[in-house]
Design an enzyme around this catalytic site. Structure first.
Site, PDB file in Angstrom:
ATOM      1  N   CYS A 271      35.574  57.801  29.337  1.00 52.27           N
ATOM      2  CA  CYS A 271      34.725  58.991  29.216  1.00 52.27           C
ATOM      3  C   CYS A 271      33.561  58.706  28.266  1.00 52.27           C
ATOM      4  CB  CYS A 271      35.543  60.185  28.711  1.00 52.27           C
ATOM      5  SG  CYS A 271      34.516  61.661  28.515  1.00 52.27           S
TER       6      CYS A 271
ATOM      7  N   SER B 250      34.526  30.296  36.188  1.00 49.73           N
ATOM      8  CA  SER B 250      33.390  29.384  36.355  1.00 49.73           C
ATOM      9  C   SER B 250      32.832  28.871  35.040  1.00 49.73           C
ATOM     10  CB  SER B 250      32.280  30.098  37.127  1.00 49.73           C
ATOM     11  OG  SER B 250      31.874  31.256  36.424  1.00 49.73           O
TER      12      SER B 250
ATOM     13  N   ASN C 131      39.659  39.451  34.547  1.00 48.62           N
ATOM     14  CA  ASN C 131      39.744  40.215  35.801  1.00 48.62           C
ATOM     15  C   ASN C 131      40.019  41.686  35.531  1.00 48.62           C
ATOM     16  OD1 ASN C 131      39.387  37.756  36.947  1.00 48.62           O
ATOM     17  ND2 ASN C 131      41.513  37.493  37.613  1.00 48.62           N
ATOM     18  N   ILE C 132      39.437  42.499  36.405  1.00 46.53           N
ATOM     19  CA  ILE C 132      39.635  43.939  36.271  1.00 46.53           C
ATOM     20  C   ILE C 132      40.642  44.449  37.305  1.00 46.53           C
ATOM     21  CG2 ILE C 132      37.421  44.349  35.149  1.00 46.53           C
ATOM     22  CD1 ILE C 132      36.212  45.188  37.790  1.00 46.53           C
ATOM     23  N   ASP C 133      41.164  43.534  38.125  1.00 47.33           N
ATOM     24  CA  ASP C 133      42.241  43.940  39.052  1.00 47.33           C
ATOM     25  C   ASP C 133      43.571  44.000  38.294  1.00 47.33           C
ATOM     26  OD1 ASP C 133      43.755  41.393  39.170  1.00 47.33           O
ATOM     27  OD2 ASP C 133      42.050  40.600  40.289  1.00 47.33           O
TER      28      ASP C 133
ATOM     29  N   TYR D 128      32.163  50.277  42.368  1.00 45.67           N
ATOM     30  CA  TYR D 128      33.482  50.172  41.726  1.00 45.67           C
ATOM     31  C   TYR D 128      34.541  50.994  42.454  1.00 45.67           C
ATOM     32  CZ  TYR D 128      31.531  47.441  37.948  1.00 45.67           C
ATOM     33  OH  TYR D 128      30.932  46.431  37.229  1.00 45.67           O
TER      34      TYR D 128
ATOM     35  N   GLY E 229      40.782  29.406  37.083  1.00 40.95           N
ATOM     36  CA  GLY E 229      39.936  30.124  38.032  1.00 40.95           C
ATOM     37  C   GLY E 229      38.757  30.850  37.434  1.00 40.95           C
TER      38      GLY E 229
ATOM     39  N   HIS F 248      37.701  42.382  29.961  1.00 41.75           N
ATOM     40  CA  HIS F 248      36.563  43.038  30.627  1.00 41.75           C
ATOM     41  C   HIS F 248      36.943  44.401  31.215  1.00 41.75           C
ATOM     42  CE1 HIS F 248      34.322  38.922  31.238  1.00 41.75           C
ATOM     43  NE2 HIS F 248      34.329  39.330  29.997  1.00 41.75           N
TER      44      HIS F 248
END
Ligand code: APR
Length: 230
Positions: A113, A173, A88-90, A52, A171, A105
């Site tokens: 923490c 799946s 997405n985590i971006d 990560y 986008g 997500h």
């Protein structure tokens, strides 16, 4: 018209962020199922941190593409009638102009923490086990939802799906639940459903309409259609 948009890794592919399941099921050499679980973290926290930390650092080298920017334009036009939920985590939606994004997500640029539960904005690495700015304990983990964990704010998402007139999936799946089930849930509650994806997905048959092609082309064209109808 209330619109719910769900996005997945495919919307960031043209920005250079790798998807999860396109290249031999590997994500930069790792099966995502082998690093994105609490068990993987307990067994080898350093490996998971390195994975990560690299993803987080890579965000500095990518830019939003026309699909992200188009969704920013859509928000500017629809305001509260648009609900954008991403797997997405971006942070490319935000950098593309979207101000209200639900990251179901979690987010790469956030630390969670394990001791006190605080979520802290985080730009650097976590693999050197830094202390939590809140409680000082060195138990920070990526603030991402792993397999076997419950996505964030499901109540809000479900409520939005129930009152959507249009549900659009971009986008993704259709392989990972609960997001993969949103199309059927929205349709059952009366929404029209549209898929925009590079190729047919596992969920294509559940949509009223499916368009295949790169998000950077399909999404701006679809947004233009919506704006022309306002
Ligand atoms: N434009 C549109 N779609 C694209 C593009 C593109 N340029 N490139 C790839 N795609 C499509 C692929 O065809 C695929 O259907 O995007 C989809 C990406 O699928 P996945 O890699 O499975 O990503 P996603 O659906 O977001 O994964 C869901 O799985 O590992 C977990 O938590 C992780 O949020 C992730 C979840």
């Amino acid at each position: 018209m209330r619109v719910v948009v769900l996005t997945g890794a495919g919307i960031s592919a043209e920005s250079g962020v790798p998807t999860f399941r396109d290249a031999d099921g590997l994500w930069e050499g790792h099966r995502v199922e082998d690093v994105a679980t609490p068990e993987a973290y307990d067994a080898a926290p350093m490996v998971v941190h390195q994975f990560y930390d690299a993803r987080r650092a890579a965000l500095d080298g990518v830019e939003p593409n026309p699909a992200h920017v188009a969704l920013g334009r859509l928000e500017a036009a629809l305001g509260d009638d648009l609900f954008l939920v991403t797997q997405n985590i971006d942070d490319l939606h935000e950098r593309g102009g979207s101000t209200r994004v639900l990251h179901m997500h979690g987010e790469l640029r956030s630390a969670l923490c394990r001791a006190c539960g605080a979520r802290t904005e985080w730009a650097g690495p976590m693999g050197d086990f830094p202390p939590c700015p809140g409680c000082g304990v060195t138990e920070l983990r990526p603030d991402v939802v792993w397999f076997g964990e419950i996505p964030y704010e499901m109540d809000t998402i479900v409520a939005e799906l129930q009152r959507a007139d249009l549900f659009v999936s971009i986008g993704t799946s259709g392989a990972v639940y609960p997001a993969a089930g949103f199309v059927q849930y929205a349709a059952r509650h009366g929404a029209r459903t549209l898929e925009l994806n590079l190729v047919e997905s596992e969920g294509t048959s559940f949509f009223h309409e499916s368009r295949n092609g790169p998000a950077g082309t399909l999404v701006p064209a679809w947004v233009d259609e919506v704006l022309a109808q306002l």
